[in-house]
Design an enzyme around this catalytic site. Structure first.
Site, PDB file in Angstrom:
ATOM      1  CG  MET A 186     -11.495  -3.499   4.806  1.00 48.50           C
ATOM      2  SD  MET A 186     -10.025  -2.977   3.910  1.00 48.50           S
ATOM      3  CE  MET A 186      -9.128  -2.055   5.169  1.00 48.50           C
ATOM      4  N   GLY A 204       1.324  -2.169   4.103  1.00 55.29           N
ATOM      5  CA  GLY A 204       1.824  -0.799   4.034  1.00 55.29           C
ATOM      6  C   GLY A 204       3.060  -0.656   4.894  1.00 55.29           C
ATOM      7  CG  ASP A 241      -6.082  -3.317   2.898  1.00 57.49           C
ATOM      8  OD1 ASP A 241      -5.058  -2.991   3.518  1.00 57.49           O
ATOM      9  OD2 ASP A 241      -6.725  -2.528   2.176  1.00 57.49           O
ATOM     10  CG  HIS A 291      -9.203  -0.274  -0.675  1.00 64.37           C
ATOM     11  ND1 HIS A 291      -8.608  -0.540   0.547  1.00 64.37           N
ATOM     12  CD2 HIS A 291     -10.546  -0.310  -0.448  1.00 64.37           C
ATOM     13  CE1 HIS A 291      -9.554  -0.725   1.459  1.00 64.37           C
ATOM     14  NE2 HIS A 291     -10.733  -0.580   0.883  1.00 64.37           N
ATOM     15  N   GLY A 346      -2.661  -4.541   8.797  1.00 59.60           N
ATOM     16  CA  GLY A 346      -1.922  -5.221   9.861  1.00 59.60           C
ATOM     17  C   GLY A 346      -1.181  -6.467   9.414  1.00 59.60           C
ATOM     18  CG  ASP A 391      -5.126   2.032   0.896  1.00 60.43           C
ATOM     19  OD1 ASP A 391      -6.068   1.250   0.704  1.00 60.43           O
ATOM     20  OD2 ASP A 391      -4.031   1.672   1.371  1.00 60.43           O
ATOM     21  N   GLY A 422      -8.963   3.385   7.116  1.00 56.64           N
ATOM     22  CA  GLY A 422      -8.700   4.801   7.386  1.00 56.64           C
ATOM     23  C   GLY A 422      -7.227   5.116   7.588  1.00 56.64           C
ATOM     24  CG  PHE A 423      -5.875   6.148  10.240  1.00 57.19           C
ATOM     25  CD1 PHE A 423      -5.439   7.429   9.912  1.00 57.19           C
ATOM     26  CD2 PHE A 423      -7.147   5.989  10.788  1.00 57.19           C
ATOM     27  CE1 PHE A 423      -6.263   8.526  10.126  1.00 57.19           C
ATOM     28  CE2 PHE A 423      -7.965   7.087  11.006  1.00 57.19           C
ATOM     29  CZ  PHE A 423      -7.529   8.361  10.677  1.00 57.19           C
ATOM     30  N   GLY A 424      -2.968   3.487   8.010  1.00 55.30           N
ATOM     31  CA  GLY A 424      -1.980   2.416   8.027  1.00 55.30           C
ATOM     32  C   GLY A 424      -1.482   2.203   9.449  1.00 55.30           C
ATOM     33  N   GLY A 425      -0.750   1.141   9.643  1.00 56.36           N
ATOM     34  CA  GLY A 425      -0.071   0.921  10.920  1.00 56.36           C
ATOM     35  C   GLY A 425      -0.938   0.451  12.072  1.00 56.36           C
ATOM     36  CG  MET A 427     -11.410   2.679   2.049  1.00 58.24           C
ATOM     37  SD  MET A 427      -9.834   2.628   2.924  1.00 58.24           S
ATOM     38  CE  MET A 427      -8.718   2.759   1.539  1.00 58.24           C
ATOM     39  CB  SER A 470      -0.897   0.014   1.235  1.00 62.29           C
ATOM     40  OG  SER A 470      -1.425   1.315   1.396  1.00 62.29           O
TER      41      SER A 470
HETATM   42  C1  DX5 Z   1      -6.416   0.965   5.546  1.00 59.52           C
HETATM   43  C2  DX5 Z   1      -5.859   0.707   4.164  1.00 59.52           C
HETATM   44  C3  DX5 Z   1      -4.716  -0.249   4.140  1.00 59.52           C
HETATM   45  C4  DX5 Z   1      -3.551   0.157   4.982  1.00 59.52           C
HETATM   46  C5  DX5 Z   1      -2.600  -0.975   5.164  1.00 59.52           C
HETATM   47  O1  DX5 Z   1      -7.532   1.747   5.448  1.00 59.52           O
HETATM   48  O2  DX5 Z   1      -6.868   0.182   3.319  1.00 59.52           O
HETATM   49  O3  DX5 Z   1      -4.316  -0.536   2.803  1.00 59.52           O
HETATM   50  O4  DX5 Z   1      -2.876   1.237   4.443  1.00 59.52           O
HETATM   51  O5  DX5 Z   1      -1.567  -0.523   5.973  1.00 59.52           O
HETATM   52  P1  DX5 Z   1      -0.851  -1.452   7.048  1.00 59.52           P
HETATM   53  O6  DX5 Z   1      -0.236  -2.598   6.284  1.00 59.52           O
HETATM   54  O7  DX5 Z   1       0.170  -0.554   7.645  1.00 59.52           O
HETATM   55  O8  DX5 Z   1      -1.891  -1.928   8.007  1.00 59.52           O
HETATM   56 ZN    ZN Z   2      -6.434  -0.707   1.226  1.00 62.84          ZN
END
Ligand code: DX5
Ligand code: ZN
Length: 225
Positions: free
Chosen positions: A137, A195, A173, A66, A175, A35, A142-145, A68, A8
């Site tokens: 999901m 990501g 997708d 993707h 974690g 994303d 909404g967020f990575g990490g 959102m 990502s």
């Molecule tokens: C979350 C995104 C993911 C996310 C994955 O809303 O759809 O693609 O960026 O990031 P990690 O791998 O850091 O969880």
């Molecule tokens: Zn995604």
């Protein structure tokens, strides 16, 4: 089918997306996961069709978009024109899912759905023939990490049974890292989005991308070998 890794770009350095994409492709990724967030359907804002069009020439593999966003229907054509190979939408944001999926295929793209952690697999039971891809999901979008939600493993198993012999890929997708990759692959995942586990947290050191992708792939493959 060999396991696919779709990094990502949410965790990449946005000031140099072209270079970041070339680097993950040289590092051996299979797809590039994009994303798109609207600050309404999810509590974060990222990029739109113009940025997708700008990065398209740098992608030699597959642009895995993707969405959102709510609604996505008015923007599907723009993302197809921007060069998306895959467009995945959230059924929770689309009452007329069957129609939206038809539109995505009519635009020449592969059609996907992304299911939030609280959304049951059964939501897509009657649109299976319109699907090329299902994103499970494993975090709230909404967020990575964020941390992987183990509650999603059951859903992956259910979807694997539900899709049967159909030509539908299951993508997971959120974690994903070397600890969680074997769990989701054992449950039935075909594609792993990652990501932070590919890009690292903060420092964009491109020299680590190949070893990060390799480590996730190897961990995932351990589950099936
Ligand atoms: C979350 C995104 C993911 C996310 C994955 O809303 O759809 O693609 O960026 O990031 P990690 O791998 O850091 O969880
Ligand atoms: Zn995604």
């Amino acid at each position: 089918m060999p396991l696919k890794i779709s990094p990502s770009i949410l965790s990449a350095d946005f000031a140099q997306l072209g270079a970041e994409i070339r680097a993950i492709e040289e590092a051996g990724c299979d797809w590039v996961h994009v994303d798109v967030m609207d600050g309404h359907y999810v509590p974060n804002l990222t990029i739109g069709p113009d940025v997708c069009a700008a990065i398209r020439p740098h992608i030699k593999t597959v642009m895995d978009v993707h969405l959102m966003i709510e609604p996505a229907d008015p923007f599907l054509e723009a993302f197809a024109k921007a060069g998306a190979d895959h467009i995945s939408i959230h059924p929770e944001a689309h009452p007329h899912l069957d129609r939206s999926l038809q539109v995505i295929r009519d635009l020449g793209c592969k059609a996907g759905v992304a299911l939030n952690p609280s959304t049951p697999a059964v939501v897509i039971e009657h649109v299976l023939d319109r699907l090329d891809l299902i994103i499970v999901m494993s975090v709230n979008p909404g967020f990575g990490g964020q941390s992987f939600l183990h509650s999603q493993l059951d859903k992956i198993r259910t979807l694997k049974k539900m899709t049967g012999e159909r030509d539908i890929l299951i993508e997971v997708d959120g974690g994903i890292n070397t600890q969680t990759a074997p769990l989701v692959v054992a449950a039935g995942a075909d594609v792993l989005v990652a990501g932070s586990a590919v890009y690292g947290k903060g420092g964009q050191d491109m020299s680590v991308y190949a070893s990060n992708i390799k480590a996730i792939r190897q961990a995932g493959n351990l589950a099936v070998n």
